[in-house]
Design a protein around this motif. Sequence first.
Motif, short mmCIF file in Angstrom:
data_model
loop_
_atom_site.label_atom_id
_atom_site.label_comp_id
_atom_site.label_asym_id
_atom_site.label_seq_id
_atom_site.Cartn_x
_atom_site.Cartn_y
_atom_site.Cartn_z
N ARG A 23 0.89 -1.17 -0.02
CA ARG A 23 -0.24 -0.08 -0.02
C ARG A 23 0.99 1.39 -0.07
O ARG A 23 2.23 0.96 0.32
CB ARG A 23 -0.93 0.13 1.19
N ASP A 24 0.25 2.37 -0.21
CA ASP A 24 1.21 3.70 -0.16
C ASP A 24 0.69 4.08 1.34
O ASP A 24 0.00 3.49 1.91
CB ASP A 24 0.84 4.85 -1.28
N SER A 25 1.43 5.39 1.41
CA SER A 25 0.99 5.80 2.86
C SER A 25 -0.22 6.17 3.35
O SER A 25 -0.81 6.62 4.37
CB SER A 25 2.11 6.95 3.16
N GLY A 66 -2.67 4.23 2.44
CA GLY A 66 -3.58 3.13 2.34
C GLY A 66 -3.97 2.55 1.25
O GLY A 66 -4.71 1.60 1.05
N GLN A 67 -3.80 3.09 -0.05
CA GLN A 67 -4.27 2.60 -1.29
C GLN A 67 -3.32 1.74 -1.59
O GLN A 67 -2.05 1.64 -1.70
CB GLN A 67 -4.04 3.80 -2.25
N ALA A 68 -4.24 0.73 -2.24
CA ALA A 68 -3.20 -0.67 -2.86
C ALA A 68 -2.25 -0.28 -3.85
O ALA A 68 -2.53 0.34 -4.84
CB ALA A 68 -4.26 -1.38 -3.60
N LEU A 69 -1.03 -0.90 -3.92
CA LEU A 69 -0.04 -0.48 -4.61
C LEU A 69 0.36 -2.26 -5.44
O LEU A 69 1.09 -2.38 -6.40
CB LEU A 69 1.24 -0.40 -4.16
N ALA A 70 -0.40 -3.03 -5.05
CA ALA A 70 -0.26 -4.34 -5.81
C ALA A 70 -1.39 -5.18 -5.41
O ALA A 70 -2.32 -4.98 -4.50
CB ALA A 70 0.86 -5.09 -5.25
N ALA A 71 -1.85 -6.39 -6.05
CA ALA A 71 -2.74 -7.20 -5.79
C ALA A 71 -2.47 -7.86 -4.40
O ALA A 71 -1.41 -8.28 -4.51
CB ALA A 71 -3.14 -8.25 -6.98
N PRO A 72 -3.48 -8.26 -3.51
CA PRO A 72 -3.10 -9.05 -2.33
C PRO A 72 -2.80 -10.40 -2.58
O PRO A 72 -3.18 -10.72 -3.48
CB PRO A 72 -4.18 -8.80 -1.49
N VAL A 73 -1.77 -10.78 -1.79
CA VAL A 73 -1.34 -12.26 -2.11
C VAL A 73 -1.92 -13.08 -0.72
O VAL A 73 -1.69 -12.53 0.29
CB VAL A 73 0.23 -12.52 -2.16
N SER A 74 -2.35 -14.34 -0.86
CA SER A 74 -2.80 -14.94 0.25
C SER A 74 -1.96 -16.13 0.51
O SER A 74 -1.60 -16.98 -0.51
CB SER A 74 -4.28 -15.66 -0.01
N LEU A 75 -1.74 -16.59 1.98
CA LEU A 75 -1.00 -17.79 2.21
C LEU A 75 -1.74 -18.51 3.33
O LEU A 75 -2.66 -17.79 4.08
CB LEU A 75 0.32 -17.37 2.51
N THR A 76 -1.61 -19.64 3.74
CA THR A 76 -2.03 -20.43 4.92
C THR A 76 -0.77 -20.75 5.55
O THR A 76 -0.17 -21.55 5.11
CB THR A 76 -2.98 -21.54 4.53
N VAL A 77 -0.83 -20.32 6.88
CA VAL A 77 0.37 -20.78 7.86
C VAL A 77 -0.28 -22.16 8.48
O VAL A 77 -1.22 -22.25 9.23
CB VAL A 77 0.75 -19.72 8.84
N ALA A 126 6.85 5.64 -1.31
CA ALA A 126 6.19 5.79 0.02
C ALA A 126 5.27 4.54 0.43
O ALA A 126 4.27 4.51 0.96
CB ALA A 126 5.26 6.75 0.44
N GLY A 127 5.81 3.54 -0.05
CA GLY A 127 5.05 2.00 -0.05
C GLY A 127 5.10 1.48 1.33
O GLY A 127 6.08 1.86 2.19
N ARG A 128 4.36 0.76 1.77
CA ARG A 128 4.00 -0.09 2.94
C ARG A 128 3.76 -1.53 2.67
O ARG A 128 3.11 -1.71 1.71
CB ARG A 128 2.83 0.40 3.73
N LEU A 129 4.32 -2.31 3.62
CA LEU A 129 3.91 -3.94 3.56
C LEU A 129 3.27 -4.32 4.65
O LEU A 129 3.51 -4.06 5.81
CB LEU A 129 5.26 -4.67 3.58
N ALA A 130 1.87 -4.75 4.24
CA ALA A 130 1.15 -4.89 5.47
C ALA A 130 0.92 -6.72 5.52
O ALA A 130 0.77 -7.42 4.52
CB ALA A 130 -0.44 -4.45 5.19
N VAL A 131 1.24 -7.39 6.54
CA VAL A 131 0.89 -8.68 6.84
C VAL A 131 -0.38 -8.87 7.70
O VAL A 131 -0.08 -8.57 8.91
CB VAL A 131 2.19 -9.39 7.34
#
Length: 847
Positions: free
Chosen positions: A177-179, A181-192, A212-217
């Motif tokens: 996301r940017d600062s 909160g707007q998306a900068l890439a399509a979300p990726v899904s994983l399962t732990v 000004a990207g952000r990584l959200a997990v």
Amino acid sequence: MSPSRALLGLATVTALLATVGGATPGLAQAPAPAPDYTITAAPAATGPEIADTMYGVFFEDINFAADGGLYAELVRNRSFEFLPVDNPSYTGLTAWTPGAEGGGAGTATTVDDDARLNGRNRTYLRLALTNPAGGRYGVTNSGYNTGFALTRGATYDFSVWARSDAPAGTPLTVTLRDSAGQALAAPVSLTVRGDSWTRYPATVTATRSSDAGRLAVLAGGTGTLRLDMVSLFPRDTFRGRPNGLRKDLADKIAALRPGFVRFPGGCLVNTGSMAGYDAASGYERARAYQWKDTVGPVETRAANKNFWGYHQSYGLGYYEYLQFAEDIGAMPLPVLPALVTGCGQNRATDDPALLRRHIQDALDLIEFANGPATSTWGRLRADMGHPKPFGLTHVAVGNEENLPEEYFANFGQFREAIAARYPDIVVVGNSGPDDQGATFDTLWAKNKAANVAMVDEHYYNSPAWFLGNNKRYDSYDRNGPKVFLGEYASLDNKLINSLAEASYMTGLERNADVVKLASYAPLLANIDHVQWKPDLIWFDNDESWGSTSYQVQKLFMTNVGDRVVPSRSTGKVVQPKPITGAVGLSTWATAATYDDVKVTTPEGAVLFSDDFSGGAGQWTPVEPRGAWSVVDGAYRQSDTAALDTLVKAGDITATDYDLTLKATKQAGAEGFLVAFGVQPSGELYWWNLGGWNNTQGAVQKGAGGSKEIVLAKPNTIDTGTTYDIRIEVRGTRVRLFLNGAEWGSFTDDQVTEPFAQVITRDDRTGELIVKVVNAQDTPAVTRVDLGGRKVAGRARMTVITGDPQEQNTRSAEPIQPVTTTVGGISSAFTRTFPANSVTFLRIRECS
């Protein structure tokens, strides 16, 4: 075209041709101006050979040069190891922000317990999830500077180590996301799945560019989710290497074509504690740099406190340094701690077992670099992806130690052990932190007596020092140890600094039989995290730019030549001036009191006097630092945290005078400082007593905000003791007295040479390379005599010039080389070299 324009153009052409020794047929020629300088080359190239390794680069993790810099990892604090031991402002969640989406809920804490990833990567993130259906909770990372630099369409490799106690596993969503909160890439899904540590990789492609990207997990469900080593790498690293280097920075370094890479420091090598690794209690943070902490899988590497005040992940480790050197065709030159600290710490180990272990570490390093894949450490190198040996030839032991006896005793043991097992490895010693002084003289004598092959010198000085010391190595013993100039720079990033360095480099080349390796320092600086200036390459999270010194270094490093052509030059020089100006008082991390300040002529006439009985109205601060006040009839600076608290008074125009005063240290880390010759421009001299954590005294000469050491010796100042100080100035000669005894003396009668030159020959191209530096505000009309050689009439010319106070910045890089082809070249020609310039002429010899 009008006749007047035609005549004007013809006159201009005539003038230009005259500057290069040409003539216009059929036109009367004005008398050529008398040359300011002459350059005369010997008829044959009989000077010393210049090794391909003459110029290199020095990398130290200072100014966030590794994490957040050359190391391409985008996530800051990826393993949650930032702790107050690294920096008081740090926590395990530095650069991370917990948050929820879709009504999600939970708590985020950093933990060091038995569930940790491994014994070295101890702290991890524990998410206690209490999400309702559809809710998600997790953390967002803000990266370095303004955020992640992301490019539309570029691919990024994400990975995380995770474990979950949820029976059905924990769904994980990774988004950019940017600062706002707007998306900068399509979300990726994983399962732990499962409650044991497992690495989960994914690929993310940016859909928009941003700096000004952000990584959200973010995690769904309930239960406990543990995360560690959250990573995001651009796929496009230098040479496409995983766990690789930031491409634009590595490209700029590679463009220098360095002959060697000195790494990993610097002060961070031989500072910190001298403790060893204890698997039961965990390694000690802030310990001396140890190469074994930096190899193997990144998730098993140690973390450490950086000497420069921040965290080191060691993701950029010895393997990556060796790989990078190989990639750019440079000789690797690692520096190992000698178990004697430097950089103002001044401690030596008294543990023989620890010293033996570090000596064994040095032997193991050589095996890691050069050993067969069947050896213990060679196998690790092969497992990391490089079965072939790296071909290590040099190892340096120690860096800027100021305890010469202790250092050289330890160095001797390292050298003996390495020579016994690896006799072909060159073991490099050093000469301490300065270009002269007691430590320098002692270590040079010891290195020479022991037949050490090469000695590492370091110094950071003013432009005037470099312009006055071009001949420094002319007098060095040709049969003694060779010089490795491992760190040097003129202390600012303006063109005038680069011109002074260029002038000095002509002297390095002229003495290529003595000076075998040289590297400007430091190499890199993150514009938002600067511990030291000057620096060669500057950057933020998405841009990088070369300083004026980068452009000058690049010109020299890519036009070295194979052999020096002996040459001499004549012309004007700048004579030294007497030491005059204001007097000053200062402290550095210390509280001190001054009284009875007086300046008198040798005959006793009073030029200035202040006993502070009427206050301190005669004194003005150079900068508003410290807490100065008159207390009990004396002038006191009481802030023990304040640095460089200089106040000044008077204006001494006499060339012969005596400065006397009383000084008392009240509290703090160091002693006190007394200045003289203080000029409005910032030039000054100061006598620093009890400096470097109260271990050394020195006279330092300041110019342009920087200071160079003129004289240094061990010195300690006692708290509560009043010292009588007398400084006797006689023109350019100074004598210093402490409590009536002569402490030292010096004469600053150095002649400044603003014009310098050297000629080398490139055997491959058959060209002479005439290198001329004109570091003054007037052009230099110069007669160049190439010793009767037949040469082509045209040459390729590269010039770097401009305002001497100019510098390259993020917004503009005005200082750039300009290359053209010029005529009028012959075996003897006249050329006018521009003011404030470096000029390289590549002239082809003819048979």
